[in-house]
Motif scaffolding. Structure first.
Motif, short mmCIF file in Angstrom:
data_model
loop_
_atom_site.label_atom_id
_atom_site.label_comp_id
_atom_site.label_asym_id
_atom_site.label_seq_id
_atom_site.Cartn_x
_atom_site.Cartn_y
_atom_site.Cartn_z
N THR A 24 0.83 -1.21 0.00
CA THR A 24 0.00 0.00 0.00
C THR A 24 0.86 1.25 0.00
O THR A 24 0.59 2.21 -0.73
N VAL A 25 1.92 1.25 0.81
CA VAL A 25 2.80 2.42 0.88
C VAL A 25 3.47 2.67 -0.46
O VAL A 25 3.57 3.81 -0.93
N ARG A 26 3.90 1.60 -1.13
CA ARG A 26 4.53 1.75 -2.45
C ARG A 26 3.54 2.31 -3.47
O ARG A 26 3.90 3.15 -4.30
N ALA A 27 2.28 1.85 -3.39
CA ALA A 27 1.27 2.36 -4.32
C ALA A 27 1.02 3.85 -4.07
O ALA A 27 0.93 4.64 -5.02
N TYR A 28 0.91 4.24 -2.79
CA TYR A 28 0.74 5.66 -2.46
C TYR A 28 1.93 6.47 -2.96
O TYR A 28 1.77 7.55 -3.54
N GLN A 29 3.12 5.95 -2.73
CA GLN A 29 4.33 6.66 -3.12
C GLN A 29 4.39 6.87 -4.63
O GLN A 29 4.71 7.96 -5.12
N ARG A 30 4.04 5.83 -5.37
CA ARG A 30 4.08 5.91 -6.84
C ARG A 30 3.04 6.90 -7.36
O ARG A 30 3.34 7.76 -8.18
N ASP A 31 1.80 6.78 -6.86
CA ASP A 31 0.72 7.66 -7.33
C ASP A 31 1.03 9.13 -7.01
O ASP A 31 0.86 10.02 -7.86
N THR A 70 -9.51 0.82 -13.38
CA THR A 70 -9.07 0.36 -12.06
C THR A 70 -7.87 1.16 -11.57
O THR A 70 -7.74 1.43 -10.37
N THR A 71 -6.99 1.55 -12.49
CA THR A 71 -5.83 2.36 -12.11
C THR A 71 -6.28 3.75 -11.68
O THR A 71 -5.79 4.29 -10.67
N ASN A 75 -5.87 5.72 -8.11
CA ASN A 75 -5.36 7.08 -7.99
C ASN A 75 -6.31 7.94 -7.15
O ASN A 75 -5.86 8.72 -6.30
N VAL A 76 -7.61 7.79 -7.38
CA VAL A 76 -8.61 8.54 -6.60
C VAL A 76 -8.52 8.15 -5.13
O VAL A 76 -8.56 9.02 -4.24
N ALA A 77 -8.40 6.86 -4.85
CA ALA A 77 -8.31 6.39 -3.47
C ALA A 77 -7.07 6.97 -2.78
O ALA A 77 -7.11 7.35 -1.60
N THR A 78 -5.96 7.04 -3.52
CA THR A 78 -4.74 7.62 -2.97
C THR A 78 -4.94 9.09 -2.62
O THR A 78 -4.56 9.54 -1.53
N LEU A 79 -5.53 9.84 -3.54
CA LEU A 79 -5.77 11.27 -3.29
C LEU A 79 -6.72 11.47 -2.12
O LEU A 79 -6.55 12.40 -1.32
N LYS A 80 -7.72 10.62 -1.98
CA LYS A 80 -8.65 10.74 -0.86
C LYS A 80 -7.95 10.50 0.48
O LYS A 80 -8.17 11.22 1.46
N SER A 81 -7.08 9.50 0.52
CA SER A 81 -6.33 9.23 1.76
C SER A 81 -5.40 10.39 2.08
O SER A 81 -5.30 10.82 3.24
N ARG A 101 -14.71 11.38 -7.38
CA ARG A 101 -15.44 10.13 -7.59
C ARG A 101 -14.63 9.23 -8.51
O ARG A 101 -14.12 9.68 -9.54
N ALA A 102 -14.53 7.97 -8.12
CA ALA A 102 -13.79 7.01 -8.94
C ALA A 102 -14.66 6.55 -10.10
O ALA A 102 -15.88 6.43 -9.97
N PRO A 103 -14.06 6.30 -11.27
CA PRO A 103 -14.85 5.80 -12.41
C PRO A 103 -15.34 4.39 -12.15
O PRO A 103 -14.67 3.60 -11.49
N LYS A 104 -16.53 4.09 -12.65
CA LYS A 104 -17.05 2.75 -12.51
C LYS A 104 -16.42 1.85 -13.56
O LYS A 104 -16.22 2.24 -14.70
N ALA A 105 -16.10 0.66 -13.14
CA ALA A 105 -15.46 -0.27 -14.07
C ALA A 105 -16.05 -1.65 -13.88
O ALA A 105 -16.34 -2.07 -12.75
N GLY A 106 -16.22 -2.34 -14.98
CA GLY A 106 -16.66 -3.73 -14.88
C GLY A 106 -15.55 -4.56 -14.27
O GLY A 106 -14.37 -4.37 -14.58
#
Length: 312
Positions: A24-31, A70-71, A75-81, A101-106
């Motif tokens: 999770t930390v790596r994903a936050y750092q990258r985004d 999904t990507t 990114n939206v989840a990272t910005l929200k945190s 708001r995050a885009p909806k994806a199948g």
């Protein structure tokens, strides 16, 4: 304060105070690195310029680059945190990401190997495992344990020697959110793991100690799976070895270690395991995360239909 400084403080907080996983930390750092770069290129590198418009512009640019929904959602989840932390730290008057708001994806179904494919792949890895090549014995144990215990690659790489109960054939895993669980593994994995621990692991540690002074700190005696240099086996190394083997099997889709986890979960359901049991084994906090495997468990569905439907 510069935006980059706030990001550094945020990453330190989520790692040391919140105890988020390395993944999770790596994903936050990258985004956030991409977000900061975008802000600096837009000449809005100061924190007071970090508002919802800047965030929306960055997300729009990401969408124009053709990134998956999904990507963008991640990114939206990272910005929200990040925005929530900014508000709680009183660095900004409110959460600038609150209205994103995050885009909806199948939801895409995960890649799953057939029983025969899995047997063939593991047999191929086992055939290459010889005592004179300790890395091959280690790799065999890695493959068997990934599939047998349905582990995340980060969980496997962080396993300590003390986390293995060879008598009870279980491993004690530290999963997402620092949640601990005990997962069983079967006979083939037990044999591969016992052989690795008896023959290969000592060789890898001795080799590493001889190659560098003991004071260098390169040898990790507590790690279950040792890398070629004596340190803990890395996630990227496991990705490479798994991708190489999955490339030999027909079928498209991802070639990472998570395919083994998807496959193990689906094979458990095909074999009649209860969904709640699979949820516990995978370490999912929500049953909805586990239910995706019911969509790929067509063999079990067909069997249940034949046994239960009067017109089957």
């Amino acid at each position: 304060m510069r935006l980059s400084t706030a990001v550094e403080r945020f990453l330190t907080t989520v790692q040391l105070e919140y105890g988020y996983s390395e993944h999770t930390v790596r994903a936050y750092q990258r985004d956030l690195a991409w977000f900061v770069t975008f802000a600096e290129e837009s000449r809005r590198e100061q924190l007071d310029a970090c508002d919802i418009e800047l965030m929306r512009e960055w997300l729009w640019q990401r969408q124009q680059q053709g990134l998956a929904a999904t990507t963008i959602a991640r990114n939206v989840a990272t910005l929200k945190s990040f925005g929530t932390w900014l508000e709680r730290s009183r660095l900004v008057p409110g959460n600038p990401a609150s209205r994103l708001r995050a885009p909806k994806a199948g939801r895409e179904l995960p890649r799953v190997l057939a029983d025969e494919q899995m047997r063939r792949l593991l047999a191929r890895v086992e055939a290459r495992a010889t005592p004179d090549q300790p890395e091959s014995l280690r790799d065999h144990a890695v493959f068997e344990l990934l599939y047998a215990a349905a582990l995340r690659v980060s969980e496997l790489c962080s396993l300590p020697v003390t986390g293995v109960d060879t008598a009870g054939r279980t491993v004690r895993v530290l999963g997402k959110g620092n949640k601990e669980r005990v997962v069983p593994y079967g006979g083939p994995a037990a044999r591969a793991l016992d052989t690795y621990m008896a023959l290969a692991r000592p060789q890898l540690l001795v080799r590493a100690a001889a190659a560098a002074p003991a004071s260098s700190g390169r040898v990790d005696h507590g790690a279950l799976f040792a890398g070629n240099s004596g340190g803990r086996l890395g996630v990227n190394a496991v990705y490479r070895m798994v991708a190489r083997e999955l490339g030999e099997e027909p079928g498209g889709g991802p070639k990472g270690p998570h395919t083994f986890r998807h496959t193990a979960a689906t094979h458990l359901l095909n074999g009649g395991a209860d969904l709640r049991v699979v949820q516990e084994m995978l370490g999912h906090s929500s049953l909805s995360s586990t239910q995706v495997y019911t969509h790929v468990s067509t063999e079990r569905l067909a069997q249940s239909y034949r046994q239960a439907h009067p017109r089957a």
